[in-house]
Design a protein around this motif. Structure first.
Motif, PDB file in Angstrom:
ATOM      1  N   THR A   1      21.264  73.162  45.454  1.00 23.06           N
ATOM      2  CA  THR A   1      20.937  74.151  44.420  1.00 23.06           C
ATOM      3  C   THR A   1      22.091  75.083  44.076  1.00 23.06           C
ATOM      4  O   THR A   1      21.958  75.939  43.209  1.00 23.06           O
ATOM      5  CB  THR A   1      19.738  75.014  44.849  1.00 23.06           C
TER       6      THR A   1
ATOM      7  N   ALA B   1      22.220  80.188  43.745  1.00 22.28           N
ATOM      8  CA  ALA B   1      21.607  79.285  44.719  1.00 22.28           C
ATOM      9  C   ALA B   1      20.127  79.616  44.836  1.00 22.28           C
ATOM     10  O   ALA B   1      19.684  80.715  44.492  1.00 22.28           O
ATOM     11  CB  ALA B   1      22.288  79.418  46.072  1.00 22.28           C
ATOM     12  N   GLN B   2      19.411  78.659  45.343  1.00 21.96           N
ATOM     13  CA  GLN B   2      17.976  78.825  45.596  1.00 21.96           C
ATOM     14  C   GLN B   2      17.802  79.015  47.101  1.00 21.96           C
ATOM     15  O   GLN B   2      18.238  78.181  47.888  1.00 21.96           O
ATOM     16  CB  GLN B   2      17.228  77.581  45.112  1.00 21.96           C
TER      17      GLN B   2
ATOM     18  N   GLU C   1      15.602  82.466  43.769  1.00 20.30           N
ATOM     19  CA  GLU C   1      16.999  82.367  43.346  1.00 20.30           C
ATOM     20  C   GLU C   1      17.775  83.630  43.679  1.00 20.30           C
ATOM     21  O   GLU C   1      17.259  84.735  43.592  1.00 20.30           O
ATOM     22  CB  GLU C   1      17.089  82.103  41.839  1.00 20.30           C
TER      23      GLU C   1
ATOM     24  N   GLU D   1      26.038  76.028  51.035  1.00 20.46           N
ATOM     25  CA  GLU D   1      24.973  75.121  51.469  1.00 20.46           C
ATOM     26  C   GLU D   1      24.877  75.018  52.987  1.00 20.46           C
ATOM     27  O   GLU D   1      23.841  74.601  53.507  1.00 20.46           O
ATOM     28  CB  GLU D   1      25.146  73.741  50.850  1.00 20.46           C
TER      29      GLU D   1
END
Length: 111
Positions: free
Chosen positions: A78, A95-96, A102, A69
């Motif tokens: 995400t 993760a997005q 994605e 992140e």
């Protein structure tokens, strides 16, 4: 036109095409590769893969989520870290991305 472009690295080596030229990744694949390398560089992958059901696993998963992140290309909140159901020594990071949808990366420890 790509925003991100990088050499394709696999098992610590540059991937070459049939003419022995380096191959490249773009955009989403660059982000996924960068995430794998960041996790490997911190040693968290080895810790996660070598753990066999102790309390270290949850702590390591949290550290990986926070690390991923921190990448400005990832949408906060995400990130998921899940153990591979077939091979328990492998983990998936999902993760997005902000711009490319994605991504998923397989983590197997030191490569």
């Amino acid at each position: 036109m790509s925003i991100y472009r990088d050499l394709h690295i696999k098992n610590g080596d540059v991937v070459l095409d049939a003419g022995n030229n380096p191959t490249y990744l773009t955009d989403r694949d660059v982000i996924a590769q960068d995430i794998v390398h960041a996790i490997l560089d911190t040693g968290l992958a080895n810790l996660l893969v070598s753990d066999r059901g102790t309390g270290v696993t949850q702590d390591t998963k949290t550290k990986i989520k926070l690390l991923v992140e921190d990448d400005v290309r990832i949408m906060p909140g995400t990130v998921k870290v899940e153990q591979n159901e077939i091979n328990k020594g492998q983990w998936w990071v999902f993760a997005q991305t902000i711009e490319f949808g994605e991504i998923s990366s397989l983590i197997t420890g030191a490569e």
